[in-house]
Design a protein around this motif. Structure first.
Motif, short mmCIF file in Angstrom:
data_model
loop_
_atom_site.label_atom_id
_atom_site.label_comp_id
_atom_site.label_asym_id
_atom_site.label_seq_id
_atom_site.Cartn_x
_atom_site.Cartn_y
_atom_site.Cartn_z
N LYS A 225 7.35 -61.27 5.51
CA LYS A 225 6.74 -61.68 4.34
C LYS A 225 5.44 -62.12 5.05
CE LYS A 225 6.58 -64.00 -0.03
NZ LYS A 225 7.52 -64.95 -0.91
N GLU A 226 5.38 -62.96 5.98
CA GLU A 226 4.09 -63.26 6.64
C GLU A 226 3.19 -62.14 7.17
OE1 GLU A 226 5.18 -66.25 9.79
OE2 GLU A 226 5.70 -67.78 8.29
N LYS A 227 4.14 -61.14 7.77
CA LYS A 227 3.42 -59.82 8.17
C LYS A 227 2.83 -58.86 7.08
CE LYS A 227 4.04 -60.89 12.52
NZ LYS A 227 2.92 -61.00 13.46
N GLY A 228 3.03 -59.51 5.74
CA GLY A 228 2.63 -58.61 4.71
C GLY A 228 3.41 -57.61 3.91
N LEU A 229 4.79 -57.89 4.14
CA LEU A 229 5.81 -56.90 3.45
C LEU A 229 5.66 -57.61 1.74
CD1 LEU A 229 6.76 -55.73 6.17
CD2 LEU A 229 9.09 -55.88 5.09
N SER A 230 5.72 -56.47 0.98
CA SER A 230 5.77 -56.98 -0.45
C SER A 230 7.24 -57.57 -0.78
CB SER A 230 5.32 -55.80 -1.39
OG SER A 230 6.37 -54.67 -1.03
N ASP A 231 7.28 -58.09 -2.13
CA ASP A 231 8.60 -58.59 -2.45
C ASP A 231 9.69 -57.21 -2.59
OD1 ASP A 231 7.55 -61.15 -2.43
OD2 ASP A 231 7.10 -61.23 -4.51
N ASP A 232 8.93 -56.20 -3.21
CA ASP A 232 9.74 -54.99 -3.57
C ASP A 232 10.34 -54.63 -2.24
OD1 ASP A 232 9.35 -55.15 -5.95
OD2 ASP A 232 8.01 -53.62 -5.99
N ALA A 233 9.59 -54.56 -1.04
CA ALA A 233 9.98 -53.91 0.10
C ALA A 233 10.97 -55.04 0.93
CB ALA A 233 8.84 -54.01 1.34
N LEU A 234 11.01 -56.51 0.79
CA LEU A 234 11.77 -57.35 1.23
C LEU A 234 13.18 -57.08 0.28
CD1 LEU A 234 9.57 -60.46 1.38
CD2 LEU A 234 10.48 -59.31 3.41
N VAL A 235 13.14 -56.80 -0.92
CA VAL A 235 14.33 -56.74 -1.59
C VAL A 235 15.22 -55.53 -0.84
CG1 VAL A 235 15.39 -55.76 -3.78
CG2 VAL A 235 13.60 -57.47 -3.86
N LYS A 236 14.38 -54.38 -0.33
CA LYS A 236 14.95 -53.24 0.08
C LYS A 236 15.45 -53.41 1.20
CE LYS A 236 12.43 -49.72 -2.30
NZ LYS A 236 11.43 -48.68 -2.40
N VAL A 237 14.88 -54.50 2.08
CA VAL A 237 15.29 -54.60 3.39
C VAL A 237 16.50 -55.63 3.61
CG1 VAL A 237 14.48 -56.19 5.70
CG2 VAL A 237 13.00 -54.48 4.57
N GLU A 238 16.55 -56.74 2.52
CA GLU A 238 17.72 -57.65 2.75
C GLU A 238 19.02 -57.00 2.96
OE1 GLU A 238 19.13 -61.66 0.65
OE2 GLU A 238 17.52 -60.43 -0.28
N PRO A 239 19.59 -56.06 2.21
CA PRO A 239 20.94 -55.52 2.45
C PRO A 239 20.97 -54.91 3.83
CG PRO A 239 19.81 -53.99 0.92
CD PRO A 239 18.83 -55.29 1.23
N LEU A 240 19.75 -54.03 4.63
CA LEU A 240 20.04 -53.84 5.81
C LEU A 240 20.17 -54.88 6.82
CD1 LEU A 240 16.90 -51.55 5.49
CD2 LEU A 240 19.38 -50.87 5.38
N LEU A 241 19.61 -56.17 6.41
CA LEU A 241 19.93 -57.29 7.58
C LEU A 241 21.36 -57.68 7.30
CD1 LEU A 241 16.74 -59.31 6.84
CD2 LEU A 241 17.25 -57.64 8.70
N GLU A 242 22.03 -57.39 6.37
CA GLU A 242 23.53 -57.63 6.14
C GLU A 242 24.42 -56.71 6.53
OE1 GLU A 242 23.63 -58.69 2.07
OE2 GLU A 242 22.66 -60.41 2.12
N PHE A 243 23.76 -55.58 7.03
CA PHE A 243 24.76 -54.62 7.57
C PHE A 243 25.86 -54.93 8.60
CE2 PHE A 243 25.82 -50.30 9.99
CZ PHE A 243 26.01 -49.81 8.93
N LYS A 244 27.10 -54.71 8.53
CA LYS A 244 28.12 -54.94 9.62
C LYS A 244 28.20 -53.90 10.56
CE LYS A 244 28.63 -58.86 7.58
NZ LYS A 244 28.15 -60.12 8.11
#
Length: 463
Positions: A225-244
């Motif tokens: 978020k500090e680097k400039g990602l939008s809220d919509d982008a962060l919503v798309k990123v979050e499930p990727l960070l939970e990938f097993k």
């Protein structure tokens, strides 16, 4: 003049003979494996031109490069306005033209370009040398440490990735370490950046994701978020960070991943490459290492463009939490030195980290941790000629041998042998000389036997 208390810089270390024997045990296993896979030895200088190194490792990496001040009066021709705040970035090129190498890959790329007319491609090289980073010293992280690299350059074939995976598996199998080889592909990460609408932030995204294990999901999202990602982008990123992580990459799983990253062309290409590598490991299974695809594996170095690797330890008894090895594919690293479109892929073993883990888990072999096989005891001048001739004969036979240099009590000589982990002591008195035989004592068991010279050499060679 008062004596100066000796010391060494933080993050640097001395290595005792006992430690060097253990370190060489690691180096020998790695070197032997590299050579059997057809890699050729190479060395590059400790110092490179600063321009060779900067801009290749990202902003964080550039900060960790050790700069070397110019020789002589390095401020002689420097434009420094006294009384004003000095801009270090502007001053640096004037006072430091060289730097200690940060890794072995960029110097390797520089070497390839400089010697391209003398190299037969694909070029497979290995390099075992120290590197330096101005990092904060802590357990498992030093300012001077050794890397053991193997790279193939001048080939796009994924067979190279597979062979490097085999090397990782074989080395850690021989070291008796239970590890997981994690793999991802930078094309997938580029696909993610494209899918969330921030392709220009691919470097920031990979640097942040690379910290997931250290700082956790919430902190990674905060950094993005500090680097400039939008809220919509962060919503798309979050499930990727939970990938097993997964151990099989079949057609259905590939389709699921492609959907997860928005079916971008570059992302799908990365998944396709990983499928091919997984297929190779299915046909020729690994020995002991686990192998898995981890979507959150990023590796922070800017030059990676394809498959990326990282090796994690699976030992619950160990307190170590970092990576023991890593690497990846780089499609145009030589391009920055004027030789474009020359793809390469490589891995690097962190020998110092491996040493710490083996020491912590008591996995160094207990036997043969001394280069010296036998010590000949000293009974004085009456036997010295006989002993020295025997010493010469043993060395000619390739048996590492020493002669205790002065006459001393046997207890002291035995203690010396034990302190150096010398497994055998040869005892030669006047009776033994008359019979042209020797007494040999096995230090571990205390057993002693009389042997002829021929029997002695045979015994020592067989051990």
């Amino acid at each position: 003049m008062a004596a100066i208390k000796p010391s060494i810089p933080r993050g640097m270390r001395d290595f005792s003979p006992a430690e060097m024997i253990k370190r060489n045990y690691i180096f020998d296993i790695i070197k032997d494996c590299f050579q059997r896979f057809g890699f050729l030895p190479l060395e590059t200088p400790a110092m490179e031109n600063l321009t060779t190194l900067t801009g290749k490792y990202g902003e964080e990496g550039d900060r960790l490069i050790f700069k070397v001040l110019n020789s002589g009066d390095f401020l002689d021709k420097t434009d420094v306005n006294t009384g004003q705040t000095i801009d270090a970035k502007k001053l640096l090129p004037q006072i430091a033209e060289k730097a200690l190498r940060y890794d072995l890959t960029v110097p390797f790329a520089r070497y390839v370009v400089m010697h391209k007319n003398d190299i037969t491609f694909p070029f497979k090289r290995f390099q075992i040398q120290p590197v330096w980073r101005a990092d904060r010293p802590q357990k498992g992280r030093y300012r001077e440490f050794y890397q053991c690299d193997a790279d193939v350059i001048g080939s796009n074939s994924l067979i190279n990735e597979f062979e490097l995976i085999q090397i990782l598996d074989e080395v850690f199998t021989k070291l008796n370490l239970n590890v997981t080889i994690k793999i991802n592909n930078r094309k997938i990460l580029s696909g993610i950046a494209e899918y969330i609408g921030a392709p220009e932030l691919i470097t920031d995204i990979t640097v942040a994701i690379d910290k997931l294990d250290k700082i956790g999901k919430e902190k990674v999202i905060e950094e993005l978020k500090e680097k400039g990602l939008s809220d919509d982008a962060l919503v798309k990123v979050e499930p990727l960070l939970e990938f097993k992580p997964i151990t099989v990459l079949g057609k259905e799983t590939a389709t699921y991943i492609n959907n997860l990253i928005g079916n971008t062309a570059i992302g799908m290409k990365g998944v396709e490459e990983l499928q091919a590598i997984f297929s190779l490991t299915t046909n020729i299974p690994l020995q002991t290492a686990k192998f898995e695809f981890d979507l959150t594996l990023a590796r922070g170095l800017n030059y990676y463009t394809g498959a990326i690797f990282e090796v994690k330890l699976n030992e619950e008894k160990s307190t170590f939490s970092g990576s023991l090895s890593g690497g990846g594919r780089y499609d145009d690293l030589t391009g920055i030195f004027g030789l474009p479109n020359l793809s390469g892929v490589g891995i690097s073993f962190g020998a110092d980290r491996i040493y710490d883990v083996l020491e912590e888990l008591n996995l160094f072999p207990q036997e043969n941790m001394s280069h010296v096989k036998v010590m000949i005891a000293n009974f004085g001048n009456s036997t010295s000629d006989f002993c020295l001739k025997l010493l010469h004969r043993l060395r000619q036979q390739g048996i590492a041998s020493v002669y205790y240099p002065e006459e001393a009590k046997m207890k002291k000589q035995f203690e010396y042998a034990n302190a150096l982990n010398i497994p055998f002591v040869v005892i030669i008195g006047e009776d033994e000389m008359k019979q042209e035989k020797v007494s040999i004592k096995t230090m571990k068991s205390g057993e002693q036997e009389m042997l002829s010279i021929m029997q002695l050499t045979g015994k020592l060679k067989s051990k």
